[in-house]
Write an enzyme that holds these catalytic residues in place. Sequence first.
Site, PDB file in Angstrom:
ATOM      1  N   HIS A 160       0.826  -1.226   0.000  1.00 30.28           N
ATOM      2  CA  HIS A 160       0.000   0.000   0.000  1.00 30.28           C
ATOM      3  C   HIS A 160       0.853   1.266   0.000  1.00 30.28           C
ATOM      4  O   HIS A 160       0.301   2.372  -0.084  1.00 30.28           O
ATOM      5  CB  HIS A 160      -0.938   0.030   1.211  1.00 30.28           C
ATOM      6  N   ASP A 196      -2.479 -10.577  -2.168  1.00 30.39           N
ATOM      7  CA  ASP A 196      -3.081 -10.095  -0.922  1.00 30.39           C
ATOM      8  C   ASP A 196      -4.577  -9.830  -1.141  1.00 30.39           C
ATOM      9  O   ASP A 196      -5.010  -9.520  -2.255  1.00 30.39           O
ATOM     10  CB  ASP A 196      -2.373  -8.801  -0.497  1.00 30.39           C
ATOM     11  N   HIS A 198      -6.210  -7.325  -0.236  1.00 23.74           N
ATOM     12  CA  HIS A 198      -6.430  -5.912  -0.576  1.00 23.74           C
ATOM     13  C   HIS A 198      -5.669  -5.528  -1.844  1.00 23.74           C
ATOM     14  O   HIS A 198      -4.587  -6.064  -2.102  1.00 23.74           O
ATOM     15  CB  HIS A 198      -5.958  -5.018   0.573  1.00 23.74           C
ATOM     16  N   ASP A 285      -4.297 -12.900   3.756  1.00 23.69           N
ATOM     17  CA  ASP A 285      -5.598 -12.466   4.295  1.00 23.69           C
ATOM     18  C   ASP A 285      -6.780 -12.881   3.412  1.00 23.69           C
ATOM     19  O   ASP A 285      -7.925 -12.497   3.663  1.00 23.69           O
ATOM     20  CB  ASP A 285      -5.620 -10.958   4.594  1.00 23.69           C
TER      21      ASP A 285
END
Length: 345
Positions: A160, A196, A198, A285
């Site tokens: 991120h 991931d 996200h 995740d």
Amino acid sequence: MLIIHDDDVLGHAPRGEVHRGEWIDSMESPARVHGILTELRRWDHADFQAPLADAAYQELGQIHCGQYLEFLRTAFERWREERNDGDAIPYVWPTRNNLNDHSETIQAVLGRYASDTATPIMEGTWRAAWASAKVAISAAESLNDGTRTAFGLTRPPGHHASRDVYGGYCFLNNAALATQRLLNKGFQRVGILDLDYHHGNGTQQIFWERGDVFFASLHADPDFEFPYYSGHSNETGANDGAGMNLNFPLPQGTPADTFLDCLQRAIDAMMAVDVRAIVVSLGLDTFAGDPLGTFSLSTEDFAAFGKPLATAGLPTLFLLEGGYATEELGRNLINVLQSFVCQMK
Ligand code: Q9C
Ligand code: ZN
């Protein structure tokens, strides 16, 4: 399999984060690393190594902006000097409100570089972020004809973070730094496969206009999930990077077969543009039991990642991104790595 680890990554241990309007314990904690290390130490294939010494890391300045790095190095000290007691978390966002802002108070500067309130900076943050970056770059350095694969235990995560923005628990973009090292070593084009839960918005942004990196990301649709503003399928890159960015936004509850189907399509797309190595941003995740996720992959499903990746036949670097089910993290990780090692020939 080479495992790169540095205990300095444990020094980042924030007190908490703002989550759905409430103050909760930080999800991204050193306990994640302890869980993983416990399992890795039991694994026969693990060959632990420390990162390279500090001197030789030119990639930092190639991926991140100098002022941003200086900010990260000194932020906590400045925060404390201005008589703040807790971890450094911004609560003013000056760029949004004042175009002519040059304020140098740490309160203003934090808001200029941060993208969220879930990523506190504390005493050990810089050392940990720097150690994590060194782990990633050193793991990349180890890839060559003899060493087909390595795992970097990167934490805090990186995907991120962009050139000069931190957030989503990330400060330095480990996968981007590792990719840059591979390019510097002579790999002509590198694929980043972001698995991931996200969207890897920082990585996407860093390579948006570059033709030497293909970025593919499988993730929860930003229409319902963090980071909310990035990760749609119409984001495909620009200029030299046009067509070099591929997003797979997926719905809540996504099962393993859908995920693996997109994984194969992402690998096919990078092979079609002739990437010479793959960096896997391995977030765990997507696990059904993850407290931040909504997908439904089981521990056994992670053992299906190795085959399509190994079949690509390229040097492949695995770096940890998210994954917050601390108890199962190590098992899920080893299922990915083990299945890759077994299929690799
Ligand atoms: N407390 C990674 O998986 N938002 N980052 C959570 C606010 C942050 C996840 C809700 C999610 C970031 C690397
Ligand atoms: Zn994540």
